[in-house]
Design an enzyme around this catalytic site. Sequence first.
Site, PDB file in Angstrom:
ATOM      1  N   HIS A 159       0.809  -1.229   0.000  1.00  0.00           N
ATOM      2  CA  HIS A 159       0.000   0.000   0.000  1.00  0.00           C
ATOM      3  C   HIS A 159       0.838   1.273   0.000  1.00  0.00           C
ATOM      4  CE1 HIS A 159      -3.714  -2.143   0.307  1.00  0.00           C
ATOM      5  NE2 HIS A 159      -3.418  -2.682   1.478  1.00  0.00           N
ATOM      6  N   ASP A 195      -2.627 -10.202  -2.828  1.00  0.00           N
ATOM      7  CA  ASP A 195      -3.260  -9.790  -1.571  1.00  0.00           C
ATOM      8  C   ASP A 195      -4.734  -9.455  -1.844  1.00  0.00           C
ATOM      9  OD1 ASP A 195      -2.332  -8.428   1.331  1.00  0.00           O
ATOM     10  OD2 ASP A 195      -4.053  -7.405   0.425  1.00  0.00           O
ATOM     11  N   HIS A 197      -6.329  -6.917  -0.936  1.00  0.00           N
ATOM     12  CA  HIS A 197      -6.495  -5.484  -1.217  1.00  0.00           C
ATOM     13  C   HIS A 197      -5.685  -5.065  -2.447  1.00  0.00           C
ATOM     14  CE1 HIS A 197      -7.076  -5.994   3.209  1.00  0.00           C
ATOM     15  NE2 HIS A 197      -8.100  -5.173   2.997  1.00  0.00           N
ATOM     16  N   ASP A 284      -4.871 -12.691   2.937  1.00  0.00           N
ATOM     17  CA  ASP A 284      -6.153 -12.188   3.444  1.00  0.00           C
ATOM     18  C   ASP A 284      -7.294 -12.477   2.469  1.00  0.00           C
ATOM     19  OD1 ASP A 284      -4.887 -10.367   1.770  1.00  0.00           O
ATOM     20  OD2 ASP A 284      -5.049  -8.668   3.156  1.00  0.00           O
TER      21      ASP A 284
END
Length: 341
Positions: A159, A195, A197, A284
């Site tokens: 991120h 991931d 996200h 995740d």
Amino acid sequence: MKTVFSLLHSRRAVKTELDGGVLIEPHEKPSRAETILARVKGQALGEILEPEEFGLDPIRRVHSADYVEFLEHCWTDWLAAGKPGEAIPAVWCGRGMRARVPKDIDGRLGYYSFAAETSISDGTWEAARASANVALTAQKLVAGGERAAFALCRPPGHHAHADLFGGYCFFNNAAIVAQAFRDQGAQRVAILDVDFHHGNGTQAIFYQRRDVLTLSLHGDPDLVFPHFLGFEDETGEGEGEGYNLNLVYPPGTPYAVWSQGLETACQRIAGFQPDALVVALGVDTFEEDPISFFKLKSDDYLTLGQRLQRLGLPTVFTMEGGYDVDAIGVNAVNVMQGFDR
Ligand code: Q9C
Ligand code: ZN
């Protein structure tokens, strides 16, 4: 497969994450790395190495010098300002305001971040540095002839933009690895982000470049973090047009559907003919992850690893997200074991 791991990850042990209007115990906590390391050991995945020290130069190839300097001094500046709690950004440069670096620590926290869930305290700098060294050590192993290596990074990185922290990330380990390959002579590098996200930082860092292909499979940003990037119409810009691929999925997505995107991504990677692959590995996507909405099962991570192996590329795995449940160890190591077999 060899694993690179540093105990210095434990220096990042913030007490707070702003969530739902209250300060909760952070999802991104030290036990995550311990759980994954325990599985690496339990399965005898391979040798476990300490990172080498690479200094700040390879980090500054991806992150701005002023951002790196901000992170180094953030906590002491916060303490010097007499603040009672952990450092949490609470103000940003909104639309129409001026994007200049303020002197005040509250102002600088906002300038260098895009989200407020990621508190900073003593040791965050040291852990983030160690995490980048872990990634760079894995890169060195693979550049030196290993087929693949597992960088057990903590804190995660995908991120983080060139000059923004958020989403539990400070230094973009996957981007730093890709840039290191380029600086050592690789012509093309691909970064595949699996991931849950969107890998917003990685995308932004390479958005105008065609030497690093970025691909991300993730939950629809209309519904989940990071909310403001990661849509399918983001395909790259200028020289980089056509060198970013986002594949977006809705709540409840199982491996049978997600893996179709994986196949699309793998075929794009194969067509790109990169010299190396970086996998930003979040687990995740697991059905029991507390902050996500995909439905992958533990065995699916073996299949994922097998598919990545079939690309036939020198591969560095950087650990990204995956939270709270014991199965994060099984799931992360399943990817490596699927790859190795
Ligand atoms: N209610 C990574 O997986 N928002 N970062 C959490 C929880 C931030 C995830 C909201 C999620 C960041 C590396
Ligand atoms: Zn994630």
